[in-house]
Structure formats: structure tokens, C-alpha cells
Scaffold this motif. Structure first.
Motif: not given
Length: 296
Positions: A21-38
Motif C-alpha cells: 500500500a505504501n509503494l502504491a501510494a508513493a508511486n500513484a502518479r506513475l501508475l495507471p489512472a482510472p479511465g485510461t487505456r493501458v
């Protein structure tokens, strides 16, 4: 398997996942945002983790998500983001693809999730640093599952129950029926198909055992014919109605633990290591393999 890097890295997974969870929070802006095609890419284990994540993300309603082997990426498609998973950061096919995307999709963000950021930083637009879970064994275990744990946490999942199950999977003795088996077929449905593929790869790598993997509903369409005494069909998740009985009628063993598939993968890793030990193999240095595939 005791005393190997692989054994230590398998055992460390619940601890690694606790930080997901901490890793996800720390890298949130680098991981796919909701609604994007990935698109998510990788090779070997990384590709199978990509398969699992792609299904989970779409099922969560967060956007169309495809998974590809890095060498097979369809350059004619448009994506809002491309995520590459690479433990070593040196995988040739991933480097080649990211460099090519700069030419043909120059506006598309690319993110590499890696255990060795310095190796991939020059070709990826952004890097998620997971060097804290990098490994010494050639056979991947904790890096791959921690990537998936982080991505699941980013999707909003609570991993506490999964971590507890993984701890149980580490503590329980392994059945002799599994450690002594001569062949395994791993099955999954939905996101667990990717983990079935990964389990089969672990057995091929760590203990040189004949293993196959299939979507569970496809197993009846031919592959079940190899099931017999001394062989195991292992289901990740819930089996289709009647499948366990069909396998048992062949004389083969059917395994369905009820664990979250990621926790069940930990158990499968342990079995692969135990078979390696039974066969006198060193899973840290499997035959014909190196930590990274770099093509000349």
C-alpha cells in the motif's frame, strides 16, 4: 531448498506485501489512472504478472487494459500509457520496445517497474523503484508477487487477508503427494490464469519438471487426457463445476486450496523448491538460465 536464496525470498513475501500500500501510494502518479487505456508488457514471469493485473484492472472498471509479451506489442494500437515490468531492467525486448515507442508513439507515457532502476531509466519515461524487493536467485518469486501486490493495492484492494493466507501457506507442511509428483497442470480463470502460467514456469525453471498451464474451462478440451496417477492438476481459485471429479476419475490428484491465488502461488513456489531439493538441483542457478535475458 533450505539454505537457498530462493527459499529466503519465498519466505519474505508476506513482509514485502505489507509495504504494498505504501509503494502504491508513493508511486500513484506513475501508475495507471482510472479511465485510461493501458498496455502492460514484460517477458516470462513479468508477462504473466501483467496478464493477472490486466484482468484485475478491467474487472475493477478502471479502464481497458491489455497485456503483451514485450516482443509482441502491437505498434498499430493507441494507448494512454504503457507499463513495462522488468526485474533486472536489462531485458532486451523491453528496451527495444520502449525505444521503438519513442519513435512511433512519442506522446505516450511509459513507466518501467523494476528492481534495478539505473538499467532502464534511459529508455523509460518514468521508473517505479522496487529495488527493495530485488532478488539474488535467478528464479523470480518475491519481486513478481510484490509488483502484483502493489498494483492490487493501487486498484484499491485490501491485502491484509491475502497476507494472512500467504503466511499460512508458508507455515503448513507440504503434502508428500505434491513433492513426489511427476507432472503438474496449473489452471486458472480470469486473473488467475496469469498466475497459473507463472506457477508452471516456476516448476520448469526451479526443478526441471514437465508442467503445463491452461484456462480452467479449456482444460477439458484435450489437456485433461494427460491426467493420471502420479500427476497433479492444480486449480488457482474456484474450479468449474465437476472438473475435480473428472480429474480424480483419471487417477490424478486435484488441488484446490481455496486460497487467494497470489497466496496459493507462494505454496506452489515452495513445492517447486522442494522438488528441486528432492532432485538434487539448485534453484538459484537453474539449467540454461541467467538472471536477465540480454540478446546480442
Amino acid at each position: 531448498m533450505s539454505g537457498t536464496f530462493m527459499a529466503d525470498e519465498i519466505a519474505s513475501q508476506p513482509r514485502c506485501w505489507r509495504d504494498a500500500a505504501n509503494l502504491a501510494a508513493a508511486n500513484a502518479r506513475l501508475l495507471p489512472a482510472p479511465g485510461t487505456r493501458v498496455a502492460v508488457v514484460g517477458c516470462g514471469t513479468s508477462w504473466f504478472i501483467a496478464q493477472a493485473y490486466a484482468v484485475l484492472r478491467e474487472k475493477a472498471g478502471l479502464g481497458e487494459t491489455d497485456a503483451f509479451a514485450a516482443s509482441e506489442f502491437p505498434l498499430g494500437r493507441a494507448y494512454d500509457q504503457v507499463v513495462a515490468i522488468t526485474r533486472s531492467g536489462t531485458t532486451t525486448e523491453v528496451h527495444t520496445l520502449l525505444a521503438r515507442l519513442r519513435e512511433v508513439m512519442p506522446g505516450t507515457p511509459t513507466t518501467a517497474v523494476t528492481g534495478v532502476p539505473v538499467e532502464i531509466a534511459g529508455v523509460a519515461g518514468a521508473v517505479v523503484d522496487l529495488s527493495s524487493v530485488d532478488e539474488r536467485s535467478v528464479v523470480q518469486t518475491r519481486f513478481a508477487t510484490t509488483v502484483l501486490a502493489m498494483l492490487r493495492a493501487h486498484l484499491g484492494e485490501d491485502l491484509a487477508p491475502v497476507i494472512a493466507q500467504a503466511e499460512r501457506a508458508l507455515a503448513e507442511p507440504l503434502p508428500a503427494e505434491l513433492v513426489g509428483a511427476e507432472q503438474f497442470s496449473f489452471l486458472g480463470t480470469g486473473w488467475s490464469v496469469g498466475l497459473a502460467n507463472e506457477a508452471a514456469l516456476k516448476f520448469r525453471e526451479a526443478c526441471l519438471l514437465w508442467t503445463e498451464s491452461y484456462p480452467a474451462f479449456d482444460y477439458r478440451h484435450g489437456p485433461i487426457s494427460i491426467s493420471e496417477a502420479g500427476r497433479v492438476t492444480w486449480m488457482f481459485g474456484s474450479a468449474p463445476d465437476g472438473l475435480a471429479e473428472e480429474v480424480r476419475r483419471t487417477g490424478g490428484a486435484f488441488v484446490e486450496t481455496g486460497l487467494d491465488p497470489m497466496a496459493d502461488l507462494v505454496r506452489a513456489q515452495r513445492v517447486a523448491g522442494a522438488i528441486a531439493e528432492r532432485k538434487g538441483l539448485n534453484p538459484d542457478n537453474p539449467r540454461s538460465l541467467t538472471r536477465s535475458v540480454v540478446l546480442s
